[in-house]
Design an enzyme around this catalytic site. Structure first.
Site, PDB file in Angstrom:
ATOM      1  N   SER A  25       0.838  -1.215   0.000  1.00  0.00           N
ATOM      2  CA  SER A  25       0.000   0.000   0.000  1.00  0.00           C
ATOM      3  C   SER A  25       0.868   1.258   0.000  1.00  0.00           C
ATOM      4  O   SER A  25       0.603   2.216  -0.734  1.00  0.00           O
ATOM      5  CB  SER A  25      -0.890   0.032   1.248  1.00  0.00           C
ATOM      6  OG  SER A  25      -1.869  -0.963   1.186  1.00  0.00           O
TER       7      SER A  25
ATOM      8  N   ARG B 258       1.666   4.225  -3.004  1.00  0.00           N
ATOM      9  CA  ARG B 258       1.457   5.648  -2.694  1.00  0.00           C
ATOM     10  C   ARG B 258       2.732   6.462  -2.874  1.00  0.00           C
ATOM     11  O   ARG B 258       2.673   7.619  -3.305  1.00  0.00           O
ATOM     12  CB  ARG B 258       0.911   5.791  -1.269  1.00  0.00           C
ATOM     13  CG  ARG B 258      -0.563   5.357  -1.164  1.00  0.00           C
ATOM     14  CD  ARG B 258      -0.935   5.016   0.252  1.00  0.00           C
ATOM     15  NE  ARG B 258      -2.370   4.806   0.466  1.00  0.00           N
ATOM     16  CZ  ARG B 258      -3.024   3.676   0.186  1.00  0.00           C
ATOM     17  NH1 ARG B 258      -2.387   2.652  -0.351  1.00  0.00           N
ATOM     18  NH2 ARG B 258      -4.327   3.571   0.444  1.00  0.00           N
TER      19      ARG B 258
ATOM     20  N   GLY C  36      -5.811  -3.084  -7.786  1.00  0.00           N
ATOM     21  CA  GLY C  36      -6.954  -2.257  -7.405  1.00  0.00           C
ATOM     22  C   GLY C  36      -6.529  -0.941  -6.793  1.00  0.00           C
ATOM     23  O   GLY C  36      -7.139   0.115  -7.049  1.00  0.00           O
TER      24      GLY C  36
ATOM     25  N   ARG D  81     -13.943  -6.089 -10.895  1.00  0.00           N
ATOM     26  CA  ARG D  81     -14.095  -5.445  -9.585  1.00  0.00           C
ATOM     27  C   ARG D  81     -14.854  -4.122  -9.695  1.00  0.00           C
ATOM     28  O   ARG D  81     -14.817  -3.452 -10.730  1.00  0.00           O
ATOM     29  CB  ARG D  81     -12.708  -5.268  -8.945  1.00  0.00           C
ATOM     30  CG  ARG D  81     -12.050  -6.631  -8.731  1.00  0.00           C
ATOM     31  CD  ARG D  81     -10.701  -6.542  -8.095  1.00  0.00           C
ATOM     32  NE  ARG D  81     -10.773  -5.967  -6.752  1.00  0.00           N
ATOM     33  CZ  ARG D  81      -9.694  -5.692  -6.035  1.00  0.00           C
ATOM     34  NH1 ARG D  81      -8.495  -5.908  -6.522  1.00  0.00           N
ATOM     35  NH2 ARG D  81      -9.817  -5.180  -4.833  1.00  0.00           N
TER      36      ARG D  81
ATOM     37  N   SER E 226     -13.634   1.648   2.692  1.00  0.00           N
ATOM     38  CA  SER E 226     -12.599   1.360   1.701  1.00  0.00           C
ATOM     39  C   SER E 226     -11.538   2.442   1.713  1.00  0.00           C
ATOM     40  O   SER E 226     -11.816   3.609   1.438  1.00  0.00           O
ATOM     41  CB  SER E 226     -13.218   1.258   0.303  1.00  0.00           C
ATOM     42  OG  SER E 226     -12.196   1.314  -0.679  1.00  0.00           O
TER      43      SER E 226
ATOM     44  N   GLN F 136      -9.168   2.556  -0.387  1.00  0.00           N
ATOM     45  CA  GLN F 136      -8.898   2.931  -1.781  1.00  0.00           C
ATOM     46  C   GLN F 136      -9.848   4.045  -2.226  1.00  0.00           C
ATOM     47  O   GLN F 136      -9.425   4.997  -2.876  1.00  0.00           O
ATOM     48  CB  GLN F 136      -9.036   1.707  -2.689  1.00  0.00           C
ATOM     49  CG  GLN F 136      -7.949   0.664  -2.416  1.00  0.00           C
ATOM     50  CD  GLN F 136      -8.100  -0.590  -3.244  1.00  0.00           C
ATOM     51  OE1 GLN F 136      -9.099  -0.780  -3.935  1.00  0.00           O
ATOM     52  NE2 GLN F 136      -7.115  -1.464  -3.167  1.00  0.00           N
TER      53      GLN F 136
ATOM     54  N   ASP G 252      -7.151  -7.904   4.623  1.00  0.00           N
ATOM     55  CA  ASP G 252      -6.368  -8.777   3.747  1.00  0.00           C
ATOM     56  C   ASP G 252      -5.865 -10.028   4.473  1.00  0.00           C
ATOM     57  O   ASP G 252      -5.355 -10.951   3.840  1.00  0.00           O
ATOM     58  CB  ASP G 252      -5.189  -7.996   3.151  1.00  0.00           C
ATOM     59  CG  ASP G 252      -5.660  -6.909   2.194  1.00  0.00           C
ATOM     60  OD1 ASP G 252      -6.769  -7.038   1.633  1.00  0.00           O
ATOM     61  OD2 ASP G 252      -4.931  -5.916   2.023  1.00  0.00           O
TER      62      ASP G 252
ATOM     63  N   LYS H 283     -12.747  -8.727  -3.774  1.00  0.00           N
ATOM     64  CA  LYS H 283     -11.283  -8.632  -3.862  1.00  0.00           C
ATOM     65  C   LYS H 283     -10.786  -9.320  -5.146  1.00  0.00           C
ATOM     66  O   LYS H 283     -11.577  -9.548  -6.049  1.00  0.00           O
ATOM     67  CB  LYS H 283     -10.651  -9.236  -2.605  1.00  0.00           C
ATOM     68  CG  LYS H 283     -11.004  -8.472  -1.333  1.00  0.00           C
ATOM     69  CD  LYS H 283     -10.413  -7.079  -1.332  1.00  0.00           C
ATOM     70  CE  LYS H 283     -10.806  -6.298  -0.095  1.00  0.00           C
ATOM     71  NZ  LYS H 283     -10.355  -4.903  -0.146  1.00  0.00           N
TER      72      LYS H 283
HETATM   73  C1  S3P Z   1      -5.688  -1.136   0.090  1.00  0.00           C
HETATM   74  C2  S3P Z   1      -6.921  -1.110   0.671  1.00  0.00           C
HETATM   75  C3  S3P Z   1      -7.756  -2.305   0.883  1.00  0.00           C
HETATM   76  C4  S3P Z   1      -6.946  -3.590   0.771  1.00  0.00           C
HETATM   77  C5  S3P Z   1      -6.031  -3.570  -0.420  1.00  0.00           C
HETATM   78  C6  S3P Z   1      -5.068  -2.400  -0.348  1.00  0.00           C
HETATM   79  C7  S3P Z   1      -4.950   0.136  -0.087  1.00  0.00           C
HETATM   80  O1  S3P Z   1      -8.780  -2.324  -0.083  1.00  0.00           O
HETATM   81  O2  S3P Z   1      -7.802  -4.703   0.717  1.00  0.00           O
HETATM   82  O3  S3P Z   1      -5.281  -4.774  -0.484  1.00  0.00           O
HETATM   83  O4  S3P Z   1      -3.740   0.113  -0.414  1.00  0.00           O
HETATM   84  O5  S3P Z   1      -5.555   1.198   0.108  1.00  0.00           O
HETATM   85  P1  S3P Z   1     -10.136  -1.475   0.129  1.00  0.00           P
HETATM   86  O6  S3P Z   1      -9.764  -0.133   0.546  1.00  0.00           O
HETATM   87  O7  S3P Z   1     -10.849  -1.491  -1.196  1.00  0.00           O
HETATM   88  O8  S3P Z   1     -10.885  -2.239   1.187  1.00  0.00           O
END
Ligand code: S3P
Length: 428
Positions: A21, A25, A93, A122, A165, A167, A313, A340
């Site tokens: 993550s 970023r 994602g 997704r 979420s 994300q 996760d 997922k």
């Molecule tokens: C992530 C957020 C999570 C997680 C993904 C990584 C991120 O997803 O499951 O593996 O880096 O922000 P969601 O925010 O869609 O739940």
């Protein structure tokens, strides 16, 4: 077919790759910052390489300076350039959702984001909705990829997330950098806050409190250097294996222990695991520590909806832990697992049942009847999902007969050296 044989114990001291993550970023925010950003401890994997490739395709120079080091030559907030054809986000994602927020602010340029078969199934309506409210031009194929985005002048909004979420939250906050006023995201339940921390480190004005995050429009960002901590989600399979196997003694150094990410450690401790957290320090605005794990018997646990984002996760691994614990465990409010890389509720329940575990799948979680002995083992499919493949590998170590994993190579999505590292630790 990769076969993971039973192990007696797990012993050794290791570091795991940089947090996925935070690595995504660092490249994304480094790209829209001014000047150079040196990324150290970069978690190289198929997913994070997709991010490097996408930003290069948008005109950002990114130098490889070593196995886990990058130098990103930022082009500034508005310096990305549209290209012909679509940007391939692979399986990632996090990339597609965060990048969409940035592209929404690249005025009057048009972009298309696409991905692999799994990413194309997704849900993307969850980002299209707030970005459209902010004024961006967004089109999806019935809520899925490909996603067309036209950057336009954006307005600040207050947006209540319909699903917890990180994300989606991050997508809206990144778009908020380009808005004409403040942008607020209201979270039903706290999710990982790496975007907020990194934006702050880059000089953006971000306020948080009582379930809300507010970002102010930014003139410029400067990141400079990011040292990425080890990925707690990559350490989690090793932590579980050491907990399950008698005689284990495992040290994992330099792991990120951000409070929004350590739900798995908390739940395992509730179940009776022995996990010592020491050498606490901070890197790039993120808490980091070393962990020492020794074997312990486990008792059942309940996971309620509010806890889910802190171990989203790691829930597949929790199901295996629960299947070898004393008593019956439950997970509720985890319907997000169905969206997922694969439907993780189905893949985990079907996969572990095939190995002899007692797991019932529900719309939003699991009921697991624990049997505190080694499961039989057998054959399990990864369903093309890296977290399911790693779950199958831990099940193999803890089983009587071993586990043959179909499609194990997808571990490279987050942790290319996983099987080699596991082999170096497993005592047989
Ligand atoms: C992530 C957020 C999570 C997680 C993904 C990584 C991120 O997803 O499951 O593996 O880096 O922000 P969601 O925010 O869609 O739940």
């Amino acid at each position: 077919m990769t076969v993971v044989a039973p192990a007696v114990s797990l012993r050794g001291a290791v570091a795991v790759p940089g947090d996925k993550s935070i690595s995504h970023r660092a490249v994304l925010i480094g790209s829209i910052a001014e000047g150079e950003t040196a990324v150290r401890g970069f978690g190289r994997s198929e997913d994070t390489e997709s991010t490097v490739r996408a930003m290069r395709a948008l005109g950002v120079e990114i130098e490889d300076e070593g196995p886990d080091a990058l130098r990103v030559h930022g082009v500034g907030l508005r310096g990305l350039r549209a290209l012909d054809g679509s940007i391939d986000c692979g399986n990632a994602g996090t990339l597609v959702r965060l990048l969409a927020g940035i592209l929404a602010g690249q005025q009057w340029q048009q972009f298309e984001l696409a991905g692999d078969e799994s990413l194309s199934t997704r849900p993307m309506g969850r980002i299209a909705e707030p970005l459209t409210q902010m004024g961006a031009g967004v089109e999806t194929a019935g809520g899925h990829l490909p996603l067309g985005i036209e950057g336009r002048p954006l307005h600040g909004i207050a947006y209540e997330l319909p699903v917890a979420s990180a994300q989606v939250k991050s997508c809206v906050l990144l778009a908020g950098l380009y808005a004409d006023g403040e942008t607020t995201v209201v979270e039903p339940v706290p999710t990982r806050d790496h975007t907020e921390r990194m934006l702050r480190a880059a000089g953006a004005h971000v306020r948080t409190g009582s379930g809300r995050v507010t970002v102010e429009p930014a003139d410029r960002l400067v990141l400079g250097e990011v040292t990425v901590p080890g990925d707690i989600s990559s350490a989690a399979p090793l932590i579980l294996a050491a907990t399950l196997l008698p005689g284990s003694e495992l040290i994992v150094t330099g792991v990120g222990v951000n409070p929004t990410r350590i739900g798995f450690l908390d739940v395992l401790e509730r179940m009776g695991a022995r996990i010592a957290v020491f050498n606490r320090r901070t890197a790039a605005g993120e808490p980091v520590a070393d962990l020492e794990i020794t074997h312990s018997e486990l008792v059942a646990a309940e996971i309620e909806p509010a806890e889910v984002p802190r171990l989203v996760d790691e829930l597949p691994l929790f199901v295996l832990a629960a299947s070898m614990a004393h008593g019956t465990s439950r997970v509720r409010g985890a319907e997000e697992l169905r969206t997922k890389e694969t439907d993780r509720i189905a893949a985990v329940a079907d996969g572990l049942r095939a190995l002899g575990a007692h797991v019932a799948a529900h719309d939003d979680g699991f009921t697991i009847r624990g049997v505190p002995t080694r499961p039989r083992g057998g054959r399990m499919s990864s369903a093309g999902d890296h977290r399911v493949a790693m779950l199958a590998a831990v099940a193999g170590l803890a089983s009587r007969d071993g586990v043959a994993i179909e499609g194990a190579e997808c571990v490279a999505v987050s942790f290319p050296g996983f099987f080699d590292l596991l082999d170096s630790l497993a005592q047989r």
